[in-house]
Motif scaffolding. Structure first.
Motif, PDB file in Angstrom:
ATOM      1  N   TYR A 170       0.850  -1.208   0.000  1.00 19.20           N
ATOM      2  CA  TYR A 170       0.000   0.000   0.000  1.00 19.20           C
ATOM      3  C   TYR A 170       0.878   1.247   0.000  1.00 19.20           C
ATOM      4  O   TYR A 170       1.901   1.307   0.679  1.00 19.20           O
ATOM      5  CB  TYR A 170      -0.910   0.023   1.234  1.00 19.20           C
ATOM      6  CG  TYR A 170      -1.630   1.352   1.385  1.00 19.20           C
ATOM      7  CD1 TYR A 170      -2.745   1.649   0.615  1.00 19.20           C
ATOM      8  CD2 TYR A 170      -1.163   2.321   2.271  1.00 19.20           C
ATOM      9  CE1 TYR A 170      -3.376   2.877   0.720  1.00 19.20           C
ATOM     10  CE2 TYR A 170      -1.794   3.558   2.386  1.00 19.20           C
ATOM     11  CZ  TYR A 170      -2.903   3.821   1.608  1.00 19.20           C
ATOM     12  OH  TYR A 170      -3.537   5.039   1.702  1.00 19.20           O
ATOM     13  N   VAL A 171       0.494   2.254  -0.780  1.00 16.90           N
ATOM     14  CA  VAL A 171       1.104   3.587  -0.728  1.00 16.90           C
ATOM     15  C   VAL A 171      -0.013   4.619  -0.861  1.00 16.90           C
ATOM     16  O   VAL A 171      -0.990   4.392  -1.570  1.00 16.90           O
ATOM     17  CB  VAL A 171       2.147   3.811  -1.846  1.00 16.90           C
ATOM     18  CG1 VAL A 171       3.323   2.881  -1.698  1.00 16.90           C
ATOM     19  CG2 VAL A 171       1.515   3.654  -3.220  1.00 16.90           C
ATOM     20  N   VAL A 186       4.229   2.218  -9.125  1.00 23.62           N
ATOM     21  CA  VAL A 186       4.707   1.566  -7.898  1.00 23.62           C
ATOM     22  C   VAL A 186       3.983   0.257  -7.601  1.00 23.62           C
ATOM     23  O   VAL A 186       4.327  -0.438  -6.645  1.00 23.62           O
ATOM     24  CB  VAL A 186       4.579   2.506  -6.675  1.00 23.62           C
ATOM     25  CG1 VAL A 186       5.362   3.776  -6.909  1.00 23.62           C
ATOM     26  CG2 VAL A 186       3.127   2.807  -6.352  1.00 23.62           C
ATOM     27  N   ASN A 187       2.983  -0.068  -8.419  1.00 25.20           N
ATOM     28  CA  ASN A 187       2.320  -1.365  -8.242  1.00 25.20           C
ATOM     29  C   ASN A 187       3.350  -2.490  -8.406  1.00 25.20           C
ATOM     30  O   ASN A 187       4.176  -2.454  -9.316  1.00 25.20           O
ATOM     31  CB  ASN A 187       1.203  -1.552  -9.275  1.00 25.20           C
ATOM     32  CG  ASN A 187      -0.033  -0.736  -8.933  1.00 25.20           C
ATOM     33  OD1 ASN A 187      -0.228  -0.343  -7.779  1.00 25.20           O
ATOM     34  ND2 ASN A 187      -0.867  -0.487  -9.919  1.00 25.20           N
ATOM     35  N   TYR A 188       3.274  -3.469  -7.503  1.00 26.01           N
ATOM     36  CA  TYR A 188       4.177  -4.628  -7.518  1.00 26.01           C
ATOM     37  C   TYR A 188       5.613  -4.277  -7.152  1.00 26.01           C
ATOM     38  O   TYR A 188       6.530  -5.044  -7.414  1.00 26.01           O
ATOM     39  CB  TYR A 188       4.145  -5.333  -8.882  1.00 26.01           C
ATOM     40  CG  TYR A 188       2.759  -5.612  -9.381  1.00 26.01           C
ATOM     41  CD1 TYR A 188       1.943  -6.542  -8.744  1.00 26.01           C
ATOM     42  CD2 TYR A 188       2.248  -4.903 -10.470  1.00 26.01           C
ATOM     43  CE1 TYR A 188       0.654  -6.775  -9.183  1.00 26.01           C
ATOM     44  CE2 TYR A 188       0.957  -5.145 -10.912  1.00 26.01           C
ATOM     45  CZ  TYR A 188       0.159  -6.077 -10.274  1.00 26.01           C
ATOM     46  OH  TYR A 188      -1.102  -6.296 -10.713  1.00 26.01           O
ATOM     47  N   LYS A 190       8.839  -3.997  -4.885  1.00 26.76           N
ATOM     48  CA  LYS A 190       9.394  -4.767  -3.785  1.00 26.76           C
ATOM     49  C   LYS A 190      10.303  -3.856  -2.945  1.00 26.76           C
ATOM     50  O   LYS A 190      10.545  -2.702  -3.312  1.00 26.76           O
ATOM     51  CB  LYS A 190      10.173  -5.976  -4.313  1.00 26.76           C
ATOM     52  CG  LYS A 190       9.292  -6.994  -5.022  1.00 26.76           C
ATOM     53  CD  LYS A 190      10.079  -8.222  -5.405  1.00 26.76           C
ATOM     54  CE  LYS A 190       9.194  -9.253  -6.097  1.00 26.76           C
ATOM     55  NZ  LYS A 190       8.151  -9.769  -5.190  1.00 26.76           N
ATOM     56  N   LYS A 191      10.786  -4.401  -1.851  1.00 30.20           N
ATOM     57  CA  LYS A 191      11.636  -3.617  -0.949  1.00 30.20           C
ATOM     58  C   LYS A 191      12.882  -3.102  -1.676  1.00 30.20           C
ATOM     59  O   LYS A 191      13.359  -1.993  -1.420  1.00 30.20           O
ATOM     60  CB  LYS A 191      12.049  -4.491   0.228  1.00 30.20           C
ATOM     61  CG  LYS A 191      12.520  -3.724   1.435  1.00 30.20           C
ATOM     62  CD  LYS A 191      12.695  -4.680   2.612  1.00 30.20           C
ATOM     63  CE  LYS A 191      13.143  -3.959   3.853  1.00 30.20           C
ATOM     64  NZ  LYS A 191      13.279  -4.881   5.004  1.00 30.20           N
ATOM     65  N   ASP A 192      13.415  -3.899  -2.617  1.00 35.48           N
ATOM     66  CA  ASP A 192      14.615  -3.499  -3.357  1.00 35.48           C
ATOM     67  C   ASP A 192      14.382  -2.222  -4.165  1.00 35.48           C
ATOM     68  O   ASP A 192      15.301  -1.418  -4.340  1.00 35.48           O
ATOM     69  CB  ASP A 192      15.068  -4.621  -4.295  1.00 35.48           C
ATOM     70  CG  ASP A 192      15.661  -5.803  -3.534  1.00 35.48           C
ATOM     71  OD1 ASP A 192      16.015  -5.608  -2.349  1.00 35.48           O
ATOM     72  OD2 ASP A 192      15.740  -6.895  -4.106  1.00 35.48           O
ATOM     73  N   ASN A 193      13.150  -2.040  -4.662  1.00 44.35           N
ATOM     74  CA  ASN A 193      12.836  -0.821  -5.407  1.00 44.35           C
ATOM     75  C   ASN A 193      12.940   0.414  -4.519  1.00 44.35           C
ATOM     76  O   ASN A 193      13.377   1.482  -4.959  1.00 44.35           O
ATOM     77  CB  ASN A 193      11.432  -0.908  -6.004  1.00 44.35           C
ATOM     78  CG  ASN A 193      11.297  -2.026  -7.017  1.00 44.35           C
ATOM     79  OD1 ASN A 193      10.752  -3.076  -6.728  1.00 44.35           O
ATOM     80  ND2 ASN A 193      11.808  -1.801  -8.225  1.00 44.35           N
ATOM     81  N   LEU A 194      12.549   0.253  -3.264  1.00 46.58           N
ATOM     82  CA  LEU A 194      12.647   1.361  -2.312  1.00 46.58           C
ATOM     83  C   LEU A 194      14.101   1.672  -1.973  1.00 46.58           C
ATOM     84  O   LEU A 194      14.483   2.830  -1.853  1.00 46.58           O
ATOM     85  CB  LEU A 194      11.877   1.030  -1.035  1.00 46.58           C
ATOM     86  CG  LEU A 194      10.362   0.874  -1.173  1.00 46.58           C
ATOM     87  CD1 LEU A 194       9.766   0.410   0.151  1.00 46.58           C
ATOM     88  CD2 LEU A 194       9.722   2.190  -1.609  1.00 46.58           C
ATOM     89  N   LEU A 195      14.904   0.634  -1.809  1.00 46.05           N
ATOM     90  CA  LEU A 195      16.313   0.822  -1.452  1.00 46.05           C
ATOM     91  C   LEU A 195      17.070   1.609  -2.529  1.00 46.05           C
ATOM     92  O   LEU A 195      17.991   2.369  -2.222  1.00 46.05           O
ATOM     93  CB  LEU A 195      16.991  -0.532  -1.231  1.00 46.05           C
ATOM     94  CG  LEU A 195      16.518  -1.332  -0.011  1.00 46.05           C
ATOM     95  CD1 LEU A 195      17.196  -2.696   0.029  1.00 46.05           C
ATOM     96  CD2 LEU A 195      16.814  -0.561   1.277  1.00 46.05           C
TER      97      LEU A 195
END
Length: 281
Positions: A170-171, A186-188, A190-195
């Motif tokens: 969720y965002v 941003v759908n789908y 993962k945490k790596d995308n945020l990093l």
């Protein structure tokens, strides 16, 4: 003579089979019934109890009498399935949910498992019923809670996201505006995308901070300030607040983000001004 003996043996086996069935059915925690010719040919104590009746009351119901404990909006579906199974027709639904009406008028949710059987030489509908009212109410409350959360989160000025199993689940709009992404982008994630959005010089310190949080250290501040990149390469300063939550019945992390870029710039300007004054004096 042999024919008579075989018939008696067959009758005795049938009687024994029925007695075994009743013994098992009466000890079952599931509601059990047999429908034949649109009448209740057998019902156990559990099913009677679920609806608030006695077995004696239910066995006195006439043709189609069982329909009075089915919620009006669900009667068509239940009646259609019961008819097909009593006739031994194919193309039936063996498991489904419907609403029932107790003797006192209360509405309950039930899950039914049923199929065609041979009962006393004729096709019948063998029904087992499980009360799922509590599960349904819990699911409804969870849905309402999530809707309330989304309503609040979508009106918040701070960015909010939920991470579960290393997946962004969720965002809110505020977070999308901070990072200049659209919801579809941003759908789908993962945490790596945020990093990848975190400034390389701050990534190490952020990992250290998160490790301190996980270890339960009490002398650390509840947030961490660091730099991030937006979609278009802008550098922003943010404050991140994180805490563990239960989301849809499973552990998750609730992350709240505040854009403090302007505050940082203001502090830098003030600091430079003060240094100039000190230098001038």
């Amino acid at each position: 003579m042999q024919e008579i003996t075989e018939r008696k043996n067959s009758e005795e086996k049938l009687k024994e089979s029925e007695e075994k069935f009743r013994t098992i059915a009466e000890q079952s925690f599931l509601g059990i019934a047999i429908l034949q010719n649109d009448t209740v040919s057998y019902v156990n104590e559990q099913l009677a109890y679920k609806f608030g009746y006695t077995t004696e009351e239910i066995m006195k119901w006439g043709v189609g009498g069982f329909m009075k404990v089915i919620y009006p909006d669900d009667r068509k579906m239940v009646a259609e399935q019961a008819k097909k199974k009593q006739s031994g027709e194919p193309d039936t639904v063996n498991q489904y949910q419907f609403r029932g009406i107790k003797k006192n008028g209360n509405i309950i949710w039930l899950e039914i498992f049923s199929k065609t059987i041979n009962y006393k030489g004729k096709p019948a509908d063998f029904v087992t019923i499980h009360d799922i009212t509590e599960e349904k109410l819990a699911g409804q409350k969870l849905k309402e809670s999530e809707e309330n959360f989304r309503t609040i989160a979508e009106q918040a000025f701070m960015g909010t996201l939920i991470i579960q199993n290393d997946q962004v689940t969720y965002v809110n709009d505020a977070l999308l505006q901070i990072f200049e992404f659209s919801q579809d982008e941003v759908n789908y994630w993962k945490k790596d995308n945020l990093l990848k959005l975190i400034h390389p010089e701050d990534l190490h310190y952020l990992r250290e901070y998160r490790e301190q949080l996980r270890s339960g250290e009490s002398d650390i501040k509840p947030y961490y300030s660091y730099r991030v990149f937006t979609k278009y390469g802008k550098i922003k300063w943010i404050d991140q607040f994180s805490r563990p939550i239960i989301y849809r019945g499973k552990p998750a992390e609730l992350v709240t983000i505040m854009d403090i870029t302007e505050k940082k710039k203001s502090r830098t300007r003030i600091s430079k001004t003060q240094q100039l004054k000190i230098g001038a004096s």
